[in-house]
Design a protein around this motif. Structure first.
Motif, PDB file in Angstrom:
ATOM      1  N   LYS A   1      24.595 -85.535  13.155  1.00 31.95           N
ATOM      2  CA  LYS A   1      25.118 -86.299  12.016  1.00 31.95           C
ATOM      3  C   LYS A   1      26.304 -87.116  12.492  1.00 31.95           C
ATOM      4  O   LYS A   1      26.954 -86.773  13.486  1.00 31.95           O
ATOM      5  CB  LYS A   1      25.559 -85.370  10.891  1.00 31.95           C
ATOM      6  N   GLY A   2      26.618 -88.180  11.753  1.00 32.49           N
ATOM      7  CA  GLY A   2      27.746 -89.012  12.143  1.00 32.49           C
ATOM      8  C   GLY A   2      28.317 -89.752  10.962  1.00 32.49           C
ATOM      9  O   GLY A   2      27.875 -89.592   9.828  1.00 32.49           O
ATOM     10  N   GLY A   3      29.324 -90.569  11.232  1.00 36.35           N
ATOM     11  CA  GLY A   3      29.897 -91.351  10.156  1.00 36.35           C
ATOM     12  C   GLY A   3      31.283 -91.851  10.461  1.00 36.35           C
ATOM     13  O   GLY A   3      31.773 -91.788  11.586  1.00 36.35           O
ATOM     14  N   SER A   4      31.927 -92.334   9.402  1.00 36.23           N
ATOM     15  CA  SER A   4      33.282 -92.862   9.515  1.00 36.23           C
ATOM     16  C   SER A   4      33.964 -92.779   8.160  1.00 36.23           C
ATOM     17  O   SER A   4      33.304 -92.768   7.112  1.00 36.23           O
ATOM     18  CB  SER A   4      33.249 -94.328   9.973  1.00 36.23           C
TER      19      SER A   4
ATOM     20  N   ASN B   1      35.233 -86.566   7.450  1.00 34.34           N
ATOM     21  CA  ASN B   1      36.075 -85.983   8.491  1.00 34.34           C
ATOM     22  C   ASN B   1      35.196 -85.099   9.369  1.00 34.34           C
ATOM     23  O   ASN B   1      33.980 -84.983   9.118  1.00 34.34           O
ATOM     24  CB  ASN B   1      37.256 -85.200   7.885  1.00 34.34           C
ATOM     25  N   LEU B   2      35.776 -84.490  10.375  1.00 32.49           N
ATOM     26  CA  LEU B   2      34.966 -83.711  11.308  1.00 32.49           C
ATOM     27  C   LEU B   2      34.258 -82.555  10.619  1.00 32.49           C
ATOM     28  O   LEU B   2      33.084 -82.272  10.898  1.00 32.49           O
ATOM     29  CB  LEU B   2      35.840 -83.187  12.460  1.00 32.49           C
ATOM     30  N   GLY B   3      34.959 -81.864   9.705  1.00 31.96           N
ATOM     31  CA  GLY B   3      34.344 -80.732   9.017  1.00 31.96           C
ATOM     32  C   GLY B   3      33.128 -81.139   8.205  1.00 31.96           C
ATOM     33  O   GLY B   3      32.101 -80.443   8.201  1.00 31.96           O
ATOM     34  N   ILE B   4      33.214 -82.279   7.506  1.00 33.07           N
ATOM     35  CA  ILE B   4      32.083 -82.779   6.720  1.00 33.07           C
ATOM     36  C   ILE B   4      30.905 -83.105   7.635  1.00 33.07           C
ATOM     37  O   ILE B   4      29.751 -82.752   7.360  1.00 33.07           O
ATOM     38  CB  ILE B   4      32.487 -84.043   5.926  1.00 33.07           C
ATOM     39  N   VAL B   5      31.194 -83.783   8.747  1.00 33.10           N
ATOM     40  CA  VAL B   5      30.118 -84.177   9.658  1.00 33.10           C
ATOM     41  C   VAL B   5      29.480 -82.945  10.302  1.00 33.10           C
ATOM     42  O   VAL B   5      28.254 -82.883  10.477  1.00 33.10           O
ATOM     43  CB  VAL B   5      30.640 -85.165  10.724  1.00 33.10           C
ATOM     44  N   LYS B   6      30.278 -81.934  10.638  1.00 30.09           N
ATOM     45  CA  LYS B   6      29.719 -80.713  11.213  1.00 30.09           C
ATOM     46  C   LYS B   6      28.850 -79.966  10.207  1.00 30.09           C
ATOM     47  O   LYS B   6      27.790 -79.430  10.547  1.00 30.09           O
ATOM     48  CB  LYS B   6      30.845 -79.809  11.731  1.00 30.09           C
TER      49      LYS B   6
END
Length: 455
Positions: A135-138, A109-114
């Motif tokens: 960082k990025g992801g899905s 989610n956004l918090g993890i990616v941040k």
């Protein structure tokens, strides 16, 4: 930890900055945790260099330069349309193009990616190489999906992402759930969409189309190199030490490989289904067969190995007595209770192979017990360092040998270790690698941001 408890842990000059981060990023607990850890360390820097508090420099470091969230539609093998969510957080480019992996996992989610992107800023700075943090992801889960489904997802993901990346802009790599297969599909779609063979746009590529020797081994090898050098500050090494390594992906596998080369005895490793214990030493070739070729579960090890090994489905790998713990799976996997168990069982050192795998309570237990502790932003920087070496090879149309690349990796990890140790000494906390890593990374980024003006 609640808001007031977070605020009470930092220098009073930094409290308003942290309060603003907590307000603007409500609910992003992993990101909060990462920011607090850095701000706890840099109070000493601000006291010595008050100019770093000017021009909202710290506030700018804590706010991403760009946050991209997008829809990823794809079609499964049954012909059903699925919708995933994609992310890319381009956090800081003061030192160079954004650099950081892409993670495919249901928890993304956004918090993890941040959180991951924020950590990446300082990790990349510690390497001494010209790379910024991103960082990025899905939330797409590749587990159990066919190659065709993974390909279709990756192509849809890159159809949006390609607008935001480039070898001088943002250079993604792999992370959890994104290995050589996924990087290949992503690069193929980027090439198709842009009509350019821009090899430096992604790292972690296969050797057949611009990848680097030693890249898949780099994070695990680098963590082992760092911990070996850390042990030597107390006139010890891996020889004869019992080592537990959580995880069984690339980081864990190649940390185990290098530790065995250094003379260590790997007694346990794990995956999400549980952990195995082999008092005679883990058969790493068998682990590779199960995880890399069969894409199986670690429990299969016991059936194939036979006597001397056992599998534990529930419980914690950290219940296994060891001299060195290498948490190499995911964030916050090692708790305060786990840390107490490890210390009680005679732990000497911890090397974080994953990003922030130890909770703040666990770190506190280790530090209070005088355990050598290597934080992830320093110990697992070997992967991104070798990614930067891959970029260097792509830019010069060159291909280095495995030996040359590993030699450079060992030099970089030695530099990171010594920088952290020397910085901790300079700021009055000898042996505190957390403080040393945070301050050294922060100072390098702050100097660059100050030179570039308010942007």
């Amino acid at each position: 930890m609640k808001r007031d408890e977070f605020l009470s842990t930092v220098d009073e000059k930094l409290e308003p900055i942290l309060a603003d981060v907590l307000r603007r990023s409500a609910g992003e607990t992993e990101f909060h945790q990462a920011v607090v850890e850095v701000l706890q360390s840099i109070g000493r820097v601000i006291a010595k260099h008050p100019e770093y508090a000017d021009n909202a420099l710290i506030e700018r470091i804590c706010e991403p330069e760009r946050q991209i969230i997008f829809r990823v539609p794809w079609v499964d093998d049954a012909g059903n349309v699925q919708i995933s969510r994609g992310f890319r957080v381009q956090f800081n480019s003061a030192l160079g193009p954004y650099k950081g992996g892409i993670r495919f996992h249901p928890t993304v989610n956004l918090g993890i990616v941040k959180f991951l992107g924020f950590e990446q800023i300082f990790k990349n700075a510690l390497t001494g190489l010209p790379i910024g943090g991103g960082k990025g992801g899905s939330d797409f889960n590749p587990r159990g999906r066919s190659d065709a489904e993974v390909m279709r997802f990756c192509q849809s993901f890159m159809t949006e992402l390609h607008r935001h990346i480039g070898e001088y802009t943002d250079v993604p790599a792999g992370d959890i759930g994104v290995g050589g297969r996924e990087i290949g599909y992503l690069f193929g779609q980027y090439k198709r969409l842009t009509n350019r063979y821009e090899a430096g746009v992604l790292t972690g590529k296969a050797l057949s189309y611009g990848g680097s020797q030693a890249r898949k081994e780099a994070t695990g090898y680098g963590a082992a190199y760092f911990v070996d050098r850390m042990l030597r500050t107390r006139k010890m090494d891996f020889e004869g030490k019992r080592v537990s390594v959580s995880g069984s992906g690339n980081v864990a596998t190649y940390a185990m490989e290098k530790i065995i080369e250094f003379g260590g005895l790997i007694v346990s490793c794990s995956d999400s289904s549980g952990y195995i214990v082999d008092e005679n030493g883990i058969d790493l070739d068998l682990v590779k067969e199960i995880k890399q070729k069969r894409r199986g579960r670690i429990s299969e090890y016991v059936k194939l190995k036979g006597a001397g090994a056992h599998f534990v489905e529930k419980g914690s790998i950290w219940d296994v007595p060891c001299d060195v713990a290498m948490p190499s799976a995911t964030q916050n996997e090692l708790t305060g209770k786990d840390a107490q168990t490890l210390v009680k069982n005679g732990l000497i050192a911890v090397g974080e192979g994953a990003n922030m795998p130890s909770t703040p309570e666990a770190v506190r237990v280790f530090q209070e017990a005088g355990i050598l502790f290597a934080p992830g932003k320093a110990a697992n920087a070997g992967g991104v360092a070798t990614s930067a070496l891959e970029m260097q090879q792509n830019a010069s149309r060159a291909s280095w040998t495995f030996e040359r690349t590993e030699e450079r990796l060992a030099e970089i990890m030695a530099h990171i270790h010594d920088t952290c140790a020397e910085t901790a000494d300079e700021y009055g906390s000898p042996g505190d690698y957390v403080l040393g890593a945070n301050i050294a990374g922060f100072v390098r980024v702050a100097e660059a941001m100050d030179a570039l003006g308010v942007i």
